[in-house]
Design a protein around this motif. Structure first.
Motif, short mmCIF file in Angstrom:
data_model
loop_
_atom_site.label_atom_id
_atom_site.label_comp_id
_atom_site.label_asym_id
_atom_site.label_seq_id
_atom_site.Cartn_x
_atom_site.Cartn_y
_atom_site.Cartn_z
N UNK A 117 -1.77 9.53 4.45
CA UNK A 117 -2.14 9.98 3.10
C UNK A 117 -2.82 8.85 2.35
N UNK A 118 -2.26 7.63 2.47
CA UNK A 118 -2.87 6.48 1.78
C UNK A 118 -4.26 6.19 2.33
N UNK A 119 -4.39 6.24 3.66
CA UNK A 119 -5.69 5.95 4.29
C UNK A 119 -6.75 6.95 3.85
N UNK A 120 -6.34 8.18 3.54
CA UNK A 120 -7.27 9.21 3.12
C UNK A 120 -7.51 9.19 1.61
N UNK A 121 -6.98 8.16 0.94
CA UNK A 121 -7.25 8.00 -0.48
C UNK A 121 -6.12 8.43 -1.39
N UNK B 117 0.83 -1.20 0.00
CA UNK B 117 0.00 0.00 0.00
C UNK B 117 0.86 1.25 0.00
N UNK B 118 1.95 1.22 0.80
CA UNK B 118 2.89 2.33 0.85
C UNK B 118 4.29 1.79 0.57
N UNK B 119 4.91 2.26 -0.49
CA UNK B 119 6.27 1.84 -0.85
C UNK B 119 7.24 2.97 -0.56
N UNK B 120 8.25 2.68 0.26
CA UNK B 120 9.26 3.67 0.62
C UNK B 120 10.50 3.43 -0.23
N UNK B 121 10.79 4.34 -1.14
CA UNK B 121 11.97 4.23 -1.98
C UNK B 121 13.13 4.97 -1.31
N UNK C 188 3.51 -6.89 -11.60
CA UNK C 188 2.64 -7.36 -10.53
C UNK C 188 1.34 -7.99 -11.02
N UNK C 189 1.00 -7.81 -12.30
CA UNK C 189 -0.18 -8.47 -12.84
C UNK C 189 -1.37 -7.54 -12.99
N UNK C 190 -2.38 -8.04 -13.70
CA UNK C 190 -3.54 -7.22 -14.04
C UNK C 190 -4.37 -6.85 -12.82
N UNK C 191 -4.32 -7.66 -11.77
CA UNK C 191 -5.11 -7.37 -10.57
C UNK C 191 -4.48 -6.32 -9.68
N UNK C 192 -3.27 -5.92 -10.03
CA UNK C 192 -2.52 -4.97 -9.20
C UNK C 192 -3.15 -3.58 -9.24
N UNK C 193 -3.14 -2.91 -8.11
CA UNK C 193 -3.61 -1.53 -8.01
C UNK C 193 -2.50 -0.66 -7.43
N UNK C 194 -2.40 0.53 -7.95
CA UNK C 194 -1.36 1.46 -7.52
C UNK C 194 -1.62 1.96 -6.12
N UNK C 195 -0.59 1.88 -5.28
CA UNK C 195 -0.67 2.44 -3.94
C UNK C 195 0.01 3.80 -3.90
#
Length: 433
Positions: A406-410, A177-181, A201-208
């Motif tokens: 930020x992620x939790x708020x969309x 959900x949150x990726x830290x680079x 990651x495949x077609x079912x993957x959603x951007x976090x």
């Protein structure tokens, strides 16, 4: 014929009276020293070379430490702490282990979290079952967060969808959900592109949410400065732990330059009945001693030059040096460029793109020649003050909490923090000719 006078007799009274004025002078001096006004802290900060470093410049809290109403001694009582499963997905001898141990300690000392830890090298890890089953056995389904460090297992089918996933140190970001680079410009890299992540990651993957948070080493229990340095113009070169000694660069002649040789020993194997994350663990003690050895060298050095200086990346090695009072020489970093440029010795980016460019001897000598010793002392102090405020574990943890919020708020996509700079000087970017 030589005439001589008989020696004069010295009276006993004069001999006894001699110490009296000396004693009076000593007492007067001590009284004057005791009554002299204290040197203002502002004067010490402005010119530590003349007035000495402030009392807090060392292994103790300073007025410039990161502070928050929810951490440290002022930490508010948390009635509903979040539960976190820290998944250390690294080899037991990975150079990233110290950072993972720092993260574990930070989470354990924050009362707004209840943390448990699992790793692929722990005796409790069952190699006969899948990673998903190991995580489920650790109670991942009941956790608020799962924080994954590394991806040594190579698996992307980890389950535990009810928890918020945070990941860092992975080769292919974007699964969590949150990726830290590790660096802001990696957000613009090919592996972090939407199409590349979708294909991986495949077609079912959603951007976090993809973001970058400033590094933070163990502080200040291990990395803290010495109040005196033999020479501010002494240079220590620090190769990476994974670099073979035969690949170390040749140092110039003279006593000014030296090289730090990290231990070539492997950490001890973890026993079947041993908790590797216990303070009594020989494995953990090994890593602590390695960090203490590194910190001691940084404290005694005037200038720290790291392998990869030509990349201009703000990483945890630079943070450790600043916290230890060592002045960093590097190509100015792109991350938080304006804030950190005045805190380093800026080097020119080499013309060639060789993986191991020659040491910037002439460039560094030229830069050092433009600084006086008082200026270097002031630079070391100001870098320390900034690092103790922005490059410490609690500061980084607050940054990660902010990203999760930020992620939790969309919030989805790419989050660029303040201070990021991108230009063609590094030869990167498809629009650069």
């Amino acid at each position: 014929m030589r005439l001589t006078a008989p020696p004069r007799s010295t009276s006993l009274i004069s001999l006894l009276a001699l110490p009296l004025p000396l004693g009076v002078l000593c007492i007067a001096y001590l009284i004057a020293v005791a009554r002299r006004p204290e040197i203002p802290e502002s004067a010490q900060i402005e010119d530590p070379h003349q007035w000495g470093f402030p009392k807090w410049y060392g292994q103790q809290p300073s007025p410039f430490d990161f502070s928050s109403t929810s951490v440290g001694e002022d930490e508010e009582i948390c009635d509903h702490p979040k539960s976190i499963l820290l998944f250390i997905d690294l080899p037991y001898d990975s150079p990233l282990i110290p950072s993972a141990l720092t993260l574990l300690h930070t989470l354990q000392t924050a009362n707004r979290f209840n943390v448990s830890v699992i790793s692929t090298f722990s005796p409790t890890w069952d190699g006969q079952v899948s990673i998903r089953q190991n995580l489920q056995g650790a109670g991942c389904e009941t956790k608020d967060w799962i924080w994954r460090v590394g991806d040594n297992s190579g698996s992307s089918d980890l389950g535990c969808e009810k928890a918020i996933w945070v990941e860092e140190g992975v080769g292919k970001p974007g699964k969590a959900n949150v990726s830290l680079l590790s660096h802001p410009h990696h957000l613009l890299g090919k592996d972090a592109g939407y199409n590349a992540m979708k294909a991986f990651h495949g077609d079912q993957w959603e951007l976090g949410l993809l973001t970058s948070i400033l590094p933070a080493p163990n502080s200040p229990t291990i990395f803290y400065p010495a109040r005196r340095v033999t020479s501010r113009k002494s240079v220590v070169y620090f190769p990476s732990r994974t670099t073979s000694p035969k690949d170390y660069p040749r140092l110039p002649w003279g006593r000014i330059w030296s090289i730090y040789s990290p231990s070539r020993r492997s950490p001890p194997k973890i026993r079947a009945s041993e908790d590797p994350f216990s303070d009594k663990s020989a494995w953990k003690k090994f890593w602590v001693k390695e960090e203490q050895k590194l910190a001691s060298t940084m404290r005694d050095a005037g200038v720290c030059l790291f392998e990869g200086w030509q990349n201009g990346q703000l990483d945890d090695r630079i943070a450790k040096a600043m916290l230890s009072g060592c002045i960093v020489a590097t190509v100015p970093p792109k991350a938080h460029h304006d804030a950190f440029l005045p805190l380093i010795l800026p080097l020119s980016r080499p013309d060639s793109v060789a993986l191991q460019p020659k040491l910037p001897v002439h460039d560094l000598n030229h830069v050092l020649s433009t600084y006086t010793n008082p200026q270097l002392q002031r630079l070391a102090l100001k870098a320390f003050m900034t690092a103790r405020n922005r490059l410490v574990p609690m500061s980084r943890l607050k940054g990660v909490e902010g990203a999760v919020k930020v992620w939790e708020e969309g919030g989805r996509g790419y989050e660029f923090k303040d201070g990021f700079r991108w230009d063609c000087e590094a030869g990167e970017g498809g629009w650069c000719s």
